[in-house]
Design an enzyme around this catalytic site. Sequence first.
Site, PDB file in Angstrom:
ATOM      1  N   GLY A  18       0.781  -1.238   0.000  1.00  0.00           N
ATOM      2  CA  GLY A  18       0.000   0.000   0.000  1.00  0.00           C
ATOM      3  C   GLY A  18       0.809   1.283   0.000  1.00  0.00           C
ATOM      4  CG  ASN A 110      -2.380  -0.600 -12.870  1.00  0.00           C
ATOM      5  OD1 ASN A 110      -2.314  -0.720 -11.636  1.00  0.00           O
ATOM      6  ND2 ASN A 110      -1.672  -1.365 -13.690  1.00  0.00           N
ATOM      7  CG  HIS A 112       3.186  -1.959 -14.909  1.00  0.00           C
ATOM      8  ND1 HIS A 112       2.916  -3.169 -14.302  1.00  0.00           N
ATOM      9  CD2 HIS A 112       4.208  -2.185 -15.768  1.00  0.00           C
ATOM     10  CE1 HIS A 112       3.741  -4.088 -14.778  1.00  0.00           C
ATOM     11  NE2 HIS A 112       4.530  -3.523 -15.673  1.00  0.00           N
ATOM     12  CB  SER A 139       3.520   3.259 -17.330  1.00  0.00           C
ATOM     13  OG  SER A 139       4.714   2.974 -17.994  1.00  0.00           O
ATOM     14  CG  ASP A 148       0.412  -4.596 -16.058  1.00  0.00           C
ATOM     15  OD1 ASP A 148      -0.274  -4.054 -15.169  1.00  0.00           O
ATOM     16  OD2 ASP A 148       1.144  -5.573 -15.841  1.00  0.00           O
TER      17      ASP A 148
HETATM   18  C1  GRF Z   1       4.016  -1.012  -7.246  1.00  0.00           C
HETATM   19  O1  GRF Z   1       5.306  -1.173  -7.749  1.00  0.00           O
HETATM   20  C2  GRF Z   1       3.034  -0.763  -8.364  1.00  0.00           C
HETATM   21  O2  GRF Z   1       3.603  -0.091  -9.446  1.00  0.00           O
HETATM   22  C3  GRF Z   1       2.674  -2.172  -8.792  1.00  0.00           C
HETATM   23  O3  GRF Z   1       2.629  -2.917  -7.597  1.00  0.00           O
HETATM   24  C4  GRF Z   1       3.474  -2.306  -6.626  1.00  0.00           C
HETATM   25  C5  GRF Z   1       2.604  -2.035  -5.455  1.00  0.00           C
HETATM   26  O4  GRF Z   1       3.317  -1.484  -4.379  1.00  0.00           O
HETATM   27  N1  GRF Z   1       1.444  -2.189  -9.527  1.00  0.00           N
HETATM   28  P1  GRF Z   1       2.532  -0.772  -3.201  1.00  0.00           P
HETATM   29  O5  GRF Z   1       1.540  -1.785  -2.666  1.00  0.00           O
HETATM   30  O6  GRF Z   1       1.858   0.422  -3.773  1.00  0.00           O
HETATM   31  O7  GRF Z   1       3.586  -0.430  -2.201  1.00  0.00           O
END
Ligand code: GRF
Length: 225
Positions: A18, A110, A112, A139, A148
């Site tokens: 999170g 989202n 990524h 991104s 994605d």
């Molecule tokens: C992040 O690297 C995000 O880009 C990817 O999953 C990871 C989640 O990390 N989709 P967090 O839970 O926000 O710390």
Amino acid sequence: MNEKQKACKVLVLISGRGSNMAALLKTQGSYFVEAVLSDRAEAPGLAIAAEAKVPVVESFSRTDYPTKHQQKLAIYSRVRALNPELICLAGFMQILESDFVDEFYGRIINIHPSLLPNLPGLDTHRRALESNFAVHGCSVHFVDGGMDTGPLIAQCRVEVQPCETEGVLAERVLAREHMVYPWVCEQIAKGAIRLDRSSAADRGRVSFAPEAVAESNRLGIHLCR
Ligand code: GRF
């Protein structure tokens, strides 16, 4: 109407740590995080959201439903009831089903950890190093039914250092994620980033107001035009 009531209502979906959700919580202004939902009861992000007094913090554990599909339906039904203006996926480890995506298309984004369309999926930092990428990054995109995929909004580039470890690269990319995701959210809330579509079948084109373009240049954010 107070400031919170005027702000764009955001719902965040998480599965784990999170940290991006926490970054979204810190930067609220034009948007307001009114709900955080998780598909894992043990997601550490839930405690962060509760501590920050997000009005709705709920989990939908797989073990509470006979099938994964029913778990997903329960999450979708809660999202529908809350009817957010924007849904931010922040480390949500499920592919959303196409009916749900169609219903909320243009309102789901989202983050990524790669420069999409390069490296969709998991382990992006390891794969970037194995492929000897000189540049990596993150991104933000509108979500469609794929993994994605969907119209790209913004990216941040990170130059890969010689002999860099996966952990260090991941940290440097994550720092950029924490800057760009709230920024995109803010711009969407202000109407400065929009997805323009000519019909329901059109996946759309992302447009940017001049003030968003100017600010992105200052912040080192690449807008995907
Ligand atoms: C992040 O690297 C995000 O880009 C990817 O999953 C990871 C989640 O990390 N989709 P967090 O839970 O926000 O710390």
